[in-house]
Design a protein around this motif. Structure first.
Motif, short mmCIF file in Angstrom:
data_model
loop_
_atom_site.label_atom_id
_atom_site.label_comp_id
_atom_site.label_asym_id
_atom_site.label_seq_id
_atom_site.Cartn_x
_atom_site.Cartn_y
_atom_site.Cartn_z
N UNK A 21 35.21 21.20 23.23
CA UNK A 21 35.85 20.14 24.02
C UNK A 21 34.77 19.13 24.35
N UNK A 22 34.94 17.95 23.86
CA UNK A 22 34.04 16.87 24.23
C UNK A 22 34.86 15.82 24.94
N UNK A 23 34.25 15.10 25.76
CA UNK A 23 34.92 14.09 26.55
C UNK A 23 33.84 13.10 26.92
N UNK A 24 34.03 12.43 28.01
CA UNK A 24 32.97 11.57 28.50
C UNK A 24 32.11 12.35 29.49
N UNK A 25 31.91 13.65 29.18
CA UNK A 25 31.11 14.50 30.06
C UNK A 25 29.70 13.94 30.21
N UNK A 26 29.18 14.13 31.42
CA UNK A 26 27.80 13.81 31.72
C UNK A 26 27.30 14.95 32.61
N UNK A 27 26.92 16.04 32.00
CA UNK A 27 26.48 17.27 32.66
C UNK A 27 27.65 18.13 33.14
N UNK A 28 28.49 18.62 32.21
CA UNK A 28 29.51 19.58 32.63
C UNK A 28 28.83 20.81 33.20
N UNK A 29 29.39 21.37 34.26
CA UNK A 29 28.69 22.44 34.97
C UNK A 29 29.55 23.69 35.12
N UNK A 30 30.58 23.62 35.95
CA UNK A 30 31.39 24.80 36.22
C UNK A 30 32.69 24.78 35.45
N UNK A 31 33.20 25.96 35.13
CA UNK A 31 34.49 26.07 34.46
C UNK A 31 35.30 27.18 35.13
N UNK A 32 36.61 26.98 35.20
CA UNK A 32 37.51 28.01 35.74
C UNK A 32 38.92 27.73 35.24
N UNK A 33 39.68 28.80 35.08
CA UNK A 33 41.09 28.67 34.72
C UNK A 33 41.94 28.77 35.98
N UNK A 34 42.98 27.92 36.07
CA UNK A 34 43.94 28.07 37.16
C UNK A 34 45.00 29.09 36.74
N UNK A 35 45.89 29.49 37.65
CA UNK A 35 46.88 30.51 37.30
C UNK A 35 47.79 30.14 36.12
N UNK A 47 30.69 13.15 38.73
CA UNK A 47 31.29 13.45 40.03
C UNK A 47 32.80 13.62 39.92
N UNK A 48 33.25 14.46 38.95
CA UNK A 48 34.68 14.68 38.80
C UNK A 48 34.96 16.06 38.23
N UNK A 61 44.63 14.86 33.90
CA UNK A 61 44.37 15.10 35.31
C UNK A 61 42.87 15.18 35.54
N UNK A 62 42.37 14.26 36.34
CA UNK A 62 40.98 14.28 36.78
C UNK A 62 41.01 14.18 38.30
N UNK A 63 40.36 15.12 38.96
CA UNK A 63 40.34 15.13 40.42
C UNK A 63 38.89 15.20 40.91
N UNK A 64 38.73 15.08 42.21
CA UNK A 64 37.44 15.25 42.88
C UNK A 64 36.45 14.15 42.53
N UNK A 65 36.91 12.96 42.27
CA UNK A 65 35.99 11.89 41.90
C UNK A 65 35.16 11.41 43.09
#
Length: 163
Positions: A21-35, A47-48, A61-65
């Motif tokens: 998965x590539x995107x406009x990432x700039x230091x992807x850090x944490x990953x988690x699956x929702x239910x 910062x997102x 969906x992008x949150x936490x910006x």
């Protein structure tokens, strides 16, 4: 390989990436699956937090910006996303998540360079603190005040709780 991609591997497939998965990432850090199976990736440099379908497709969906240095993610039993930021806060985002989601709850008491987040079977929140070598425990309904602080050797770099 890269600091701007997330790779999917299958445990039985060895070192061959099934998907990137590539995107406009700039230091992807944490990953988690929702239910529901959506993969959420925190992007510290932008910062997102961004959601992806199980096929690796951006789900719009992008949150936490507004959260500086988002890193660690966890989902509670209700599907709410909890985000621990290296900037020193923990934020709850109420499900269902959307691009207009804003923190329903934010706290900083006892958080010193958050370095992990996890839930115990009772729903209590545990936050690793790199800055002072502790793990701090909170009751979700009263997250303003920690109910326990555990000193640990070294500096925690992620935490997990036995189910």
């Amino acid at each position: 390989q890269s600091n701007s991609a997330v790779f999917q591997y299958q445990a039985t497939n060895g070192a061959t990436a099934l998907q990137t998965i590539t995107s406009s990432f700039n230091q992807p850090f944490g990953v988690a699956f929702d239910p529901s199976g959506t993969l959420w990736v925190s992007d510290e440099g932008n910062d997102e937090v961004t959601g992806y379908s199980t096929a690796g497709v951006f789900n719009d969906v992008t949150v936490a910006t507004s959260v500086a240095l988002p890193q660690f993610l966890a989902f509670d039993a209700s599907g709410n996303m909890w985000l621990a930021a290296n900037s020193g806060s923990v934020n709850e985002y109420t499900a269902p998540l959307s691009s207009s989601s804003a923190p329903a709850l934010s706290f900083v008491s006892g958080v010193h360079f958050a370095s992990g987040i996890a839930f115990d079977p009772s729903g209590n929140i545990y936050v690793g603190n790199f800055g002072n070598s502790t793990i701090t425990a909170y009751v979700p309904g009263n997250a303003a005040t920690p109910f326990e602080t555990i000193s640990v050797p070294g500096r925690p770099e992620g935490i997990a709780i036995t189910p």
